[in-house]
Design an enzyme around this catalytic site. Structure first.
Site, PDB file in Angstrom:
ATOM      1  N   MET A  39      -1.583  -6.261   5.720  1.00 60.52           N
ATOM      2  CA  MET A  39      -1.989  -6.806   4.628  1.00 60.52           C
ATOM      3  C   MET A  39      -1.202  -8.249   5.281  1.00 60.52           C
ATOM      4  O   MET A  39      -1.974  -9.307   4.730  1.00 60.52           O
ATOM      5  CB  MET A  39      -0.209  -6.681   4.678  1.00 60.52           C
ATOM      6  N   CYS A  43       3.447  -2.930   4.132  1.00 63.47           N
ATOM      7  CA  CYS A  43       2.629  -1.878   4.104  1.00 63.47           C
ATOM      8  C   CYS A  43       3.226  -1.297   5.142  1.00 63.47           C
ATOM      9  O   CYS A  43       4.361  -1.293   5.697  1.00 63.47           O
ATOM     10  CB  CYS A  43       1.057  -2.325   4.506  1.00 63.47           C
ATOM     11  N   GLY A  44       2.657  -0.384   6.434  1.00 66.81           N
ATOM     12  CA  GLY A  44       3.965   0.310   7.176  1.00 66.81           C
ATOM     13  C   GLY A  44       3.830  -0.178   8.598  1.00 66.81           C
ATOM     14  O   GLY A  44       5.153  -0.747   8.731  1.00 66.81           O
ATOM     15  N   THR A  45       3.249  -0.967   8.804  1.00 66.27           N
ATOM     16  CA  THR A  45       3.521  -1.898  10.232  1.00 66.27           C
ATOM     17  C   THR A  45       3.327  -3.577   9.423  1.00 66.27           C
ATOM     18  O   THR A  45       3.914  -4.208  10.133  1.00 66.27           O
ATOM     19  CB  THR A  45       2.045  -1.989  11.116  1.00 66.27           C
ATOM     20  N   GLY A  46       2.767  -3.584   8.317  1.00 60.13           N
ATOM     21  CA  GLY A  46       2.864  -5.840   7.513  1.00 60.13           C
ATOM     22  C   GLY A  46       1.519  -6.121   8.366  1.00 60.13           C
ATOM     23  O   GLY A  46       1.290  -6.837   7.684  1.00 60.13           O
ATOM     24  N   ILE A  47       1.182  -5.902   9.102  1.00 59.38           N
ATOM     25  CA  ILE A  47      -0.281  -6.139   9.842  1.00 59.38           C
ATOM     26  C   ILE A  47      -1.679  -6.292   9.149  1.00 59.38           C
ATOM     27  O   ILE A  47      -2.057  -7.248   9.307  1.00 59.38           O
ATOM     28  CB  ILE A  47      -0.452  -5.522  11.523  1.00 59.38           C
ATOM     29  N   ARG A 107       7.181 -33.567  12.467  1.00 55.82           N
ATOM     30  CA  ARG A 107       6.711 -32.888  12.520  1.00 55.82           C
ATOM     31  C   ARG A 107       5.661 -31.326  12.432  1.00 55.82           C
ATOM     32  O   ARG A 107       4.386 -31.472  12.738  1.00 55.82           O
ATOM     33  CB  ARG A 107       6.927 -32.307  14.211  1.00 55.82           C
ATOM     34  N   HIS A 108       6.487 -30.476  11.482  1.00 56.30           N
ATOM     35  CA  HIS A 108       6.224 -29.311  10.862  1.00 56.30           C
ATOM     36  C   HIS A 108       4.708 -29.601  10.125  1.00 56.30           C
ATOM     37  O   HIS A 108       3.988 -29.146  10.552  1.00 56.30           O
ATOM     38  CB  HIS A 108       7.551 -28.651  10.332  1.00 56.30           C
ATOM     39  N   ASP A 153       0.824  -1.072   0.075  1.00 57.11           N
ATOM     40  CA  ASP A 153      -0.183   0.047  -0.187  1.00 57.11           C
ATOM     41  C   ASP A 153       0.464   1.404   0.160  1.00 57.11           C
ATOM     42  O   ASP A 153       1.629   0.923  -0.418  1.00 57.11           O
ATOM     43  CB  ASP A 153      -0.639   0.221   0.813  1.00 57.11           C
ATOM     44  N   HIS A 154       0.388   2.108   0.193  1.00 60.62           N
ATOM     45  CA  HIS A 154       1.226   4.052  -0.060  1.00 60.62           C
ATOM     46  C   HIS A 154       2.255   3.789   1.210  1.00 60.62           C
ATOM     47  O   HIS A 154       3.294   4.403   1.169  1.00 60.62           O
ATOM     48  CB  HIS A 154      -0.127   4.690   0.450  1.00 60.62           C
ATOM     49  N   HIS A 164       9.789 -23.766   9.571  1.00 60.72           N
ATOM     50  CA  HIS A 164       8.341 -24.743   9.679  1.00 60.72           C
ATOM     51  C   HIS A 164       7.089 -24.655   9.332  1.00 60.72           C
ATOM     52  O   HIS A 164       6.180 -25.724   9.548  1.00 60.72           O
ATOM     53  CB  HIS A 164       8.382 -24.275  12.067  1.00 60.72           C
TER      54      HIS A 164
END
Ligand code: RB5
Length: 149
Positions: free
Chosen positions: A71, A65-69, A133-134, A8-9, A98
């Site tokens: 997105m 994005c600004g935080t990545g959160i 296991r993963h 994003d911007h 993992h």
């Protein structure tokens, strides 16, 4: 390997930096924007990348994005996506080994371009630890997509 990338911007500078890295690494990519100067909505950029990955049109996606959160939250709504929000090199390696993450999300207001490059390089070149296991754990996560759709 082919990669789809978008921001994003709030993530344009790191997206451009990562595109330079992909070119240096000879990794094929498709750039889905944004070219915006004004504010846009991150789901409008996360979902097209996530859909390309989910459909197998590209192997991996990268979202900034600004935080990545935002997105990462939006991308993880798409069935088959395992998007990891990563801001350190240890997690970049671990989430490939993992979680077999297929999308990397980063925040431009959190880390600088140098660390973003290091994270991306590690994330692109680290393989999933198959058969152990993963894999069993990832299968359980995939089952949740059916349970909560
Ligand atoms: C945009 O201001 C910002 O909210 C966005 O880039 C992202 O950080 C959302 O999670």
């Amino acid at each position: 390997m082919k990669v789809a990338i978008a921001s994003d911007h709030g993530g344009i500078t790191i997206r451009k930096e990562i595109i330079s890295l992909l070119e240096e690494m000879n990794v094929d990519y498709i750039d889905l924007g944004c070219e915006c100067q004004s504010s846009v909505d991150y789901p409008d950029y996360a979902v097209p990348v996530a859909e390309m990955v989910a459909k197998g049109e590209v192997e991996r996606g990268i979202l900034v994005c600004g935080t990545g959160i935002g997105m990462s939250i939006a991308a993880n709504k798409v069935k088959g996506i395992r998007c990891a929000l990563v801001h350190d090199t240890f997690s970049a390696k671990a989430t490939r080994e993992h979680n077999n993450s297929n999308i990397l999300a980063m925040g431009e207001r959190v880390i600088g371009p140098g660390l973003a490059r290091d994270i991306t390089k590690i994330w692109l070149t680290t393989s999933f630890e198959e058969g152990g296991r993963h894999e069993n754990r990832i299968n359980k996560v995939t089952e949740l997509e059916m349970q909560y759709r």
